[in-house]
Structures are given as structure tokens and as C-alpha cells.
Scaffold this active site. Structure first.
Site, PDB file in Angstrom:
ATOM      1  N   CYS A  49      -6.079   1.783   5.817  1.00  0.00           N
ATOM      2  CA  CYS A  49      -6.571   0.527   6.364  1.00  0.00           C
ATOM      3  C   CYS A  49      -6.142   0.018   7.608  1.00  0.00           C
ATOM      4  CB  CYS A  49      -6.343  -0.762   5.393  1.00  0.00           C
ATOM      5  SG  CYS A  49      -4.895  -1.237   5.340  1.00  0.00           S
ATOM      6  N   GLU A  82       0.882   3.805   1.806  1.00  0.00           N
ATOM      7  CA  GLU A  82       1.476   4.310   3.147  1.00  0.00           C
ATOM      8  C   GLU A  82       2.473   3.521   3.732  1.00  0.00           C
ATOM      9  OE1 GLU A  82      -1.776   3.463   1.962  1.00  0.00           O
ATOM     10  OE2 GLU A  82      -3.368   4.166   3.427  1.00  0.00           O
ATOM     11  N   HIS A 122       0.820  -1.189   0.108  1.00  0.00           N
ATOM     12  CA  HIS A 122       0.151  -0.070   0.080  1.00  0.00           C
ATOM     13  C   HIS A 122       0.929   1.196   0.097  1.00  0.00           C
ATOM     14  CE1 HIS A 122      -4.134  -1.891   1.773  1.00  0.00           C
ATOM     15  NE2 HIS A 122      -3.532  -2.491   0.703  1.00  0.00           N
ATOM     16  N   CYS A 177      -2.309  -0.254   7.651  1.00  0.00           N
ATOM     17  CA  CYS A 177      -1.496   0.961   7.658  1.00  0.00           C
ATOM     18  C   CYS A 177      -1.697   1.637   8.595  1.00  0.00           C
ATOM     19  CB  CYS A 177      -1.829   1.814   6.309  1.00  0.00           C
ATOM     20  SG  CYS A 177      -1.616   0.841   4.602  1.00  0.00           S
TER      21      CYS A 177
END
Lengths: 147, 147
Positions: free
Chosen positions: B86, B58, B56, B89
Site C-alpha cells: 500500500c 512489510e 502491516h 508500506c
């Protein structure tokens, strides 16, 4: 006949990884990923060496297993990890749709259960496998650090 | 005088990263990390390209920022991300002890708020910055996918 490949058998391999972490002055947590009784990824915590909070054993094992399989989902795989996963690792395991998580020691402060992290509905969890071995290693580490 | 560096200014840079993801057929989410009005990390979602659920925006931004700073904690840093983080993260941000998280669009299904993920007590959160731009990009992506 006792099957040679049970949860203890694989947890010993995760404990070996935790031992490697210990020897490198990292919080001793190890993880492996298994599919059809075959180890496809092994990793240990490297947060100090890499200066990276995301370098938990589980995160590296997930990435390595997906790399081995050539796909990002870990369906039909089992993760063995010596310490109960944290929010981040449980969140990554959620995305991976892994079939089974087996952990050793509980983490009553920062484990995913007390934190309320959601796993994928298809994931089953077994805790406490060789719990004492994992706990002793962690205790030894923190005692050494306090000295 | 209007300060040149506000949350919209930096969110536009995160949106530019999301646009890069879109162009590479990745779910369009972008993130940057800022310290003292200086961008020290930029990243976009690469889960498809890397076959890795942990890739991801992040997560990559956290790793890159820590690498830039030479330390694993992101105190005094702000993460700008186009979509609400999410569980994974948010869990990583918890460990990083980041000062501030600014996100664009909400994620009512898998965002950290509905999932109940705990942030570090020192972390403040601002949501909804340039929310519409982030949402439009995501909608366009999923409409393109359905075709």
C-alpha cells in the site's frame, strides 16, 4: 473570549517534541494526537536512535494513540505535526481514518502533497500552523550537521 | 542446473507467513526480507491483534531487517510480499532504499501503483510471483469473514 485550545496551542506541544528530537541529534520533527482537546499521544522522530526508517514521529504517534484508545481507528482525532507528512506517514494516516491533520512547515521535496499521496476522504488538512518555528528548528539542525 | 533460490522459493516463505496471519484471523499477508539468498526478517500482518493500522507485514519486516543489519538502509536487500504494498508500506520502502520488491497478488484498489506512490529510484519491482496462491488465501479469508 478566545478559546484556550486552538491549533497554535497544540502545535506548540508538537514543537516541544521536535525540540526533544533536536537535542538527541534526530531530524527535529514532533507530533501529537489530540481528541476532545486532550493530548493522547506524543512522539518525536527516532530514525537514528532506532536505526529504523519507519520511526517517524507520526508513525509512533498513530500507534500510541490507537493503543490509548484501544482501537485502531483515529476518527475524531487530530494529528499535529511540525513538518508536512511524507508518503509513508500520510499512507498510515489514510488507514487510520483520522479526522484532521494540522502541520507546520511544508516539505516541497518529500511531502505527501507533491508526492500525490491519497488521504482518507474524511480527513481534513490544515498547513502552515507555526510554520516558521518548525522551519527554523529544521534549518538549525541541518546547519549544525554541515559543520 | 536450476538455481535453488529463485523468486518462487522465497515467495513460498512469504506465503507461509500469510498462512500464519490467516490462522490468527488477520488479513493474510506475509513478507520476508532476503539478502544474499539469506532470509533476515519474516513477518505477517498483525493489525487486528495489535490494534494498529501500521502493523502491516512489510512494516514489521523492514524494522526487523534493519535491526538485523544494524543500519536503517536495506540496500542489496529484496522484500518478498504476498500482496502489492500500500501507500504506507511503499513509502517506508522508499525511505529504506531497498534494491528489489517482489510481490504476489496485485491490489487494484489500494496498491501503491494505482495510488501513484513513488519508490526509490534504485528500487526494482517484480509483480505476480505465485499470485494465485496469495489471491486464493485472501479470497478464502474474506469468504470466511462474510459467513
Amino acid at each position: 473570549m478566545i478559546p484556550p485550545f486552538d491549533d497554535s496551542y497544540f502545535m506548540k506541544k508538537a514543537l516541544q517534541e521536535a525540540q526533544y528530537a533536536f537535542e538527541q541529534d534526530e531530524i527535529p520533527v514532533g507530533a501529537i494526537v489530540v481528541i476532545q482537546d486532550r493530548v493522547i499521544a506524543r512522539a518525536h522522530n527516532l530514525t537514528e536512535k532506532l536505526n529504523d526508517v519507519t520511526a517517524h514521529a507520526e508513525m509512533q504517534a498513530i500507534t500510541a494513540a490507537a493503543n490509548f484508545l484501544g482501537g485502531k481507528y483515529l476518527r475524531d482525532c487530530t494529528l499535529y505535526v511540525t513538518l508536512e507528512p511524507c508518503q509513508m506517514c500520510a499512507g498510515a494516516l489514510y488507514w487510520s481514518q483520522i479526522s484532521k491533520i494540522v502541520f507546520g512547515a511544508s516539505d516541497p521535496q518529500r511531502g505527501f502533497r507533491i508526492m500525490g499521496t491519497h488521504l482518507h476522504p474524511k480527513t481534513t488538512v490544515v498547513g502552515g500552523v507555526l510554520e516558521e518555528d518548525a522551519s527554523i528548528l529544521l534549518k538549525q539542525f541541518f546547519e549544525k550537521k554541515r559543520k
